[in-house]
Design a protein around this motif. Structure first.
Motif, PDB file in Angstrom:
ATOM      1  N   ASP A 245       3.125  -1.517   4.828  1.00 47.79           N
ATOM      2  CA  ASP A 245       2.810  -0.166   4.362  1.00 47.79           C
ATOM      3  C   ASP A 245       2.142  -0.193   2.997  1.00 47.79           C
ATOM      4  OD1 ASP A 245       3.878   0.874   6.654  1.00 47.79           O
ATOM      5  OD2 ASP A 245       5.863   1.236   5.787  1.00 47.79           O
ATOM      6  N   SER A 246       2.569  -1.115   2.144  1.00 49.10           N
ATOM      7  CA  SER A 246       1.936  -1.224   0.820  1.00 49.10           C
ATOM      8  C   SER A 246       0.482  -1.678   0.941  1.00 49.10           C
ATOM      9  CB  SER A 246       2.715  -2.213  -0.056  1.00 49.10           C
ATOM     10  OG  SER A 246       4.037  -1.765  -0.253  1.00 49.10           O
ATOM     11  N   VAL A 247       0.238  -2.620   1.858  1.00 48.95           N
ATOM     12  CA  VAL A 247      -1.137  -3.081   2.066  1.00 48.95           C
ATOM     13  C   VAL A 247      -2.005  -1.933   2.570  1.00 48.95           C
ATOM     14  CG1 VAL A 247      -2.587  -4.672   3.379  1.00 48.95           C
ATOM     15  CG2 VAL A 247      -0.386  -5.448   2.503  1.00 48.95           C
ATOM     16  N   THR A 248      -1.470  -1.190   3.523  1.00 46.49           N
ATOM     17  CA  THR A 248      -2.229  -0.057   4.070  1.00 46.49           C
ATOM     18  C   THR A 248      -2.518   0.989   3.003  1.00 46.49           C
ATOM     19  OG1 THR A 248      -1.131  -0.411   6.184  1.00 46.49           O
ATOM     20  CG2 THR A 248      -2.238   1.687   5.880  1.00 46.49           C
TER      21      THR A 248
ATOM     22  N   GLN B 182      -2.692  -5.043  -6.325  1.00 51.34           N
ATOM     23  CA  GLN B 182      -3.545  -4.068  -5.657  1.00 51.34           C
ATOM     24  C   GLN B 182      -4.979  -4.583  -5.534  1.00 51.34           C
ATOM     25  OE1 GLN B 182      -3.220  -0.183  -7.522  1.00 51.34           O
ATOM     26  NE2 GLN B 182      -1.020  -0.442  -7.891  1.00 51.34           N
ATOM     27  N   LYS B 183      -5.460  -5.230  -6.629  1.00 47.15           N
ATOM     28  CA  LYS B 183      -6.822  -5.765  -6.624  1.00 47.15           C
ATOM     29  C   LYS B 183      -6.950  -6.883  -5.600  1.00 47.15           C
ATOM     30  CE  LYS B 183     -10.325  -7.634  -9.747  1.00 47.15           C
ATOM     31  NZ  LYS B 183     -10.622  -8.068 -11.144  1.00 47.15           N
ATOM     32  N   GLU B 184      -5.914  -7.717  -5.493  1.00 46.38           N
ATOM     33  CA  GLU B 184      -5.915  -8.821  -4.544  1.00 46.38           C
ATOM     34  C   GLU B 184      -5.917  -8.306  -3.105  1.00 46.38           C
ATOM     35  OE1 GLU B 184      -6.232 -12.855  -3.833  1.00 46.38           O
ATOM     36  OE2 GLU B 184      -6.237 -11.788  -5.749  1.00 46.38           O
ATOM     37  N   ILE B 185      -5.183  -7.238  -2.854  1.00 46.04           N
ATOM     38  CA  ILE B 185      -5.146  -6.645  -1.509  1.00 46.04           C
ATOM     39  C   ILE B 185      -6.529  -6.163  -1.107  1.00 46.04           C
ATOM     40  CG2 ILE B 185      -4.316  -4.630  -0.201  1.00 46.04           C
ATOM     41  CD1 ILE B 185      -1.640  -4.953  -1.602  1.00 46.04           C
ATOM     42  N   ARG B 186      -7.211  -5.460  -2.008  1.00 46.87           N
ATOM     43  CA  ARG B 186      -8.534  -4.918  -1.688  1.00 46.87           C
ATOM     44  C   ARG B 186      -9.551  -6.036  -1.469  1.00 46.87           C
ATOM     45  NH1 ARG B 186      -6.794  -0.797  -5.368  1.00 46.87           N
ATOM     46  NH2 ARG B 186      -7.594  -1.994  -7.152  1.00 46.87           N
ATOM     47  N   LYS B 187      -9.367  -7.118  -2.250  1.00 47.20           N
ATOM     48  CA  LYS B 187     -10.286  -8.255  -2.135  1.00 47.20           C
ATOM     49  C   LYS B 187     -10.124  -8.952  -0.783  1.00 47.20           C
ATOM     50  CE  LYS B 187     -11.562 -12.521  -4.518  1.00 47.20           C
ATOM     51  NZ  LYS B 187     -11.257 -13.431  -5.660  1.00 47.20           N
ATOM     52  N   LEU B 188      -8.887  -9.182  -0.366  1.00 48.67           N
ATOM     53  CA  LEU B 188      -8.643  -9.850   0.904  1.00 48.67           C
ATOM     54  C   LEU B 188      -9.034  -8.964   2.095  1.00 48.67           C
ATOM     55  CD1 LEU B 188      -5.188 -11.520   0.141  1.00 48.67           C
ATOM     56  CD2 LEU B 188      -7.422 -12.630   0.302  1.00 48.67           C
ATOM     57  N   ARG B 189      -8.810  -7.644   1.968  1.00 47.91           N
ATOM     58  CA  ARG B 189      -9.187  -6.758   3.042  1.00 47.91           C
ATOM     59  C   ARG B 189     -10.685  -6.648   3.199  1.00 47.91           C
ATOM     60  NH1 ARG B 189      -7.580  -5.376   7.313  1.00 47.91           N
ATOM     61  NH2 ARG B 189      -8.450  -3.275   7.189  1.00 47.91           N
ATOM     62  N   ALA B 190     -11.404  -6.838   2.044  1.00 49.37           N
ATOM     63  CA  ALA B 190     -12.870  -6.786   2.097  1.00 49.37           C
ATOM     64  C   ALA B 190     -13.448  -7.946   2.870  1.00 49.37           C
ATOM     65  CB  ALA B 190     -13.443  -6.750   0.676  1.00 49.37           C
TER      66      ALA B 190
ATOM     67  N   PRO C 175       6.505   2.830   0.683  1.00 48.51           N
ATOM     68  CA  PRO C 175       6.013   1.543   0.141  1.00 48.51           C
ATOM     69  C   PRO C 175       6.399   1.364  -1.315  1.00 48.51           C
ATOM     70  CG  PRO C 175       4.222   3.111   0.404  1.00 48.51           C
ATOM     71  CD  PRO C 175       5.410   3.719   1.053  1.00 48.51           C
ATOM     72  N   LYS C 176       6.649   0.075  -1.670  1.00 48.30           N
ATOM     73  CA  LYS C 176       7.033  -0.239  -3.045  1.00 48.30           C
ATOM     74  C   LYS C 176       5.807  -0.231  -3.952  1.00 48.30           C
ATOM     75  CE  LYS C 176      10.910  -3.172  -1.675  1.00 48.30           C
ATOM     76  NZ  LYS C 176      11.507  -4.511  -1.740  1.00 48.30           N
ATOM     77  N   PRO C 177       5.961   0.214  -5.215  1.00 48.74           N
ATOM     78  CA  PRO C 177       4.821   0.195  -6.147  1.00 48.74           C
ATOM     79  C   PRO C 177       4.441  -1.257  -6.494  1.00 48.74           C
ATOM     80  CG  PRO C 177       6.838   0.867  -7.279  1.00 48.74           C
ATOM     81  CD  PRO C 177       7.160   0.813  -5.826  1.00 48.74           C
ATOM     82  N   LEU C 178       3.155  -1.548  -6.511  1.00 51.20           N
ATOM     83  CA  LEU C 178       2.640  -2.889  -6.813  1.00 51.20           C
ATOM     84  C   LEU C 178       1.895  -2.891  -8.141  1.00 51.20           C
ATOM     85  CD1 LEU C 178       1.259  -3.854  -3.287  1.00 51.20           C
ATOM     86  CD2 LEU C 178       3.531  -4.304  -4.222  1.00 51.20           C
ATOM     87  N   THR C 179       1.778  -4.064  -8.726  1.00 55.65           N
ATOM     88  CA  THR C 179       1.062  -4.209  -9.995  1.00 55.65           C
ATOM     89  C   THR C 179      -0.441  -4.073  -9.743  1.00 55.65           C
ATOM     90  OG1 THR C 179       0.888  -6.602  -9.724  1.00 55.65           O
ATOM     91  CG2 THR C 179       2.850  -5.754 -10.857  1.00 55.65           C
ATOM     92  N   PRO C 180      -1.215  -3.741 -10.775  1.00 54.64           N
ATOM     93  CA  PRO C 180      -2.680  -3.645 -10.609  1.00 54.64           C
ATOM     94  C   PRO C 180      -3.308  -4.930 -10.079  1.00 54.64           C
ATOM     95  CG  PRO C 180      -2.014  -2.639 -12.681  1.00 54.64           C
ATOM     96  CD  PRO C 180      -0.794  -3.306 -12.122  1.00 54.64           C
TER      97      PRO C 180
END
Length: 332
Positions: free
Chosen positions: A35-38, A10-18, A2-7
């Motif tokens: 894979d990056s989302v996971t 990453q915060k947006e991914i956790r928010k949407l997954r919540a 997976p490609k490295p993502l900005t902070p």
């Protein structure tokens, strides 16, 4: 990877997954890979192991025509392996099926070496010898097991394993024009050492044997070997001759005579079998006695001393097996 993502991503991914959004939907919305989302959602990918049940296929059916072909082939000539038999028959049958067909017609993968016959007299003598030796509480490390061995120039006699039908397959043909020539050796083994090989004549007599014994023990004493050896030999005529006994007495050599037809209780016979395999492993036959002698000396030098020691240590176990079998042949 997976490609490295900005902070911020990453915060947006956790928010949407919540909120319960699916990984694929989050990846499509943020334009990143799944894979990056996971990875940044803190999820662990669990590998599901599927239980595979082995399905039994149909039972192998050996056709009568194949059995007839195998029987005809093995009746004409034994086969060294199933692969050679397959090539000879020019068939597409698998090797396991071919082995089953050979077994179905009574063939066996064995050596054509003949076993020795034991009469009731021989069995009684073997039992008496075993009782006497075990009752004395001998130190088997003192024993020097000696014997002769013949090496034919056309290969070993009956030591090769082949597919053959007992009573139908012919005896092994000679593979060298020098089939009448052979090399005979004499040597001994002990728990701690093996003696030098002596090349002797095929028709040697008691005088020659006594000379070989004297030479062997002279070599042992010249090496400052303080062990008090006991000579272990079979009761061949030249071993029990008056001249041989006289030489043993003059040189202060203790000796023990094993009963007749008892190669299975003499450890040196196993050493001879191993030496024979080593000699004929690379060359099935030899065209000159000099080449055969060189091969014997080289293989004898390479014979492991630990293997020799294990053979000598097996002598009391062999005698116990003879007692339990009431003098019958034992597998050793």
């Amino acid at each position: 990877m997976p490609k490295p993502l900005t902070p911020k991503q990453q915060k947006e991914i956790r928010k949407l997954r919540a909120t319960g959004m699916h990984v694929r939907t989050v990846a499509r919305k943020l334009k990143v890979d799944k894979d990056s989302v996971t990875l940044y959602a803190g999820l662990k990918r669990v590998k599901l192991q599927r239980k595979i049940q082995k399905k039994l296929g149909r039972r192998t059916v050996i056709k009568s025509s194949l059995k007839a072909k195998v029987k005809r082939s093995l009746t004409k000539e034994s086969a060294r392996s199933a692969k050679i038999l397959k090539h000879r028959l020019r068939t597409k049958v698998s090797l396991p099926s071919l082995r089953k067909a050979a077994q179905a017609v009574g063939a066996q993968f064995s050596s054509q070496k003949r076993s020795f016959y034991l009469s009731p007299y021989h069995k009684q003598k073997r039992v008496e010898f075993a009782k006497e030796m075990l009752g004395n509480g001998e130190n088997w490390k003192r024993y020097l097991f000696v014997d002769e061995k013949k090496f034919p120039m056309d290969g070993p006699d009956g030591h090769q394993m082949k597919w053959n039908i007992p009573g139908l397959s012919p005896q092994e043909p000679q593979r060298s024009r020098n089939y009448r020539k052979q090399v005979m050796i004499f040597a001994g083994i002990n728990y701690e050492r093996k003696t030098s090989i002596q090349f002797v004549e095929d028709t040697w007599k008691a005088k020659d044997y006594a000379g070989a014994i004297k030479k062997m023990f002279k070599e042992l004493r010249d090496d400052n070997d303080e062990n008090d050896y006991v000579l272990y030999q079979d009761n061949a005529p030249i071993h029990t001759a008056l001249l041989t006994k006289k030489v043993l007495e003059e040189n202060d050599i203790q000796s023990v005579q094993a009963p007749s037809r008892s190669p299975d209780i003499n450890p040196i016979e196993n050493a001879w079998s191993q030496l024979s395999r080593m000699v004929y492993q690379t060359r099935p036959s030899y065209d000159s006695t000099d080449d055969l002698k060189k091969a014997i000396l080289r293989c004898w030098a390479n014979l492991d001393l630990k293997y020799i020691a294990n053979l000598c240590q097996s002598e009391p176990r062999r005698l116990v097996k003879v007692l339990l079998a009431n003098g019958e042949r034992i597998k050793y």
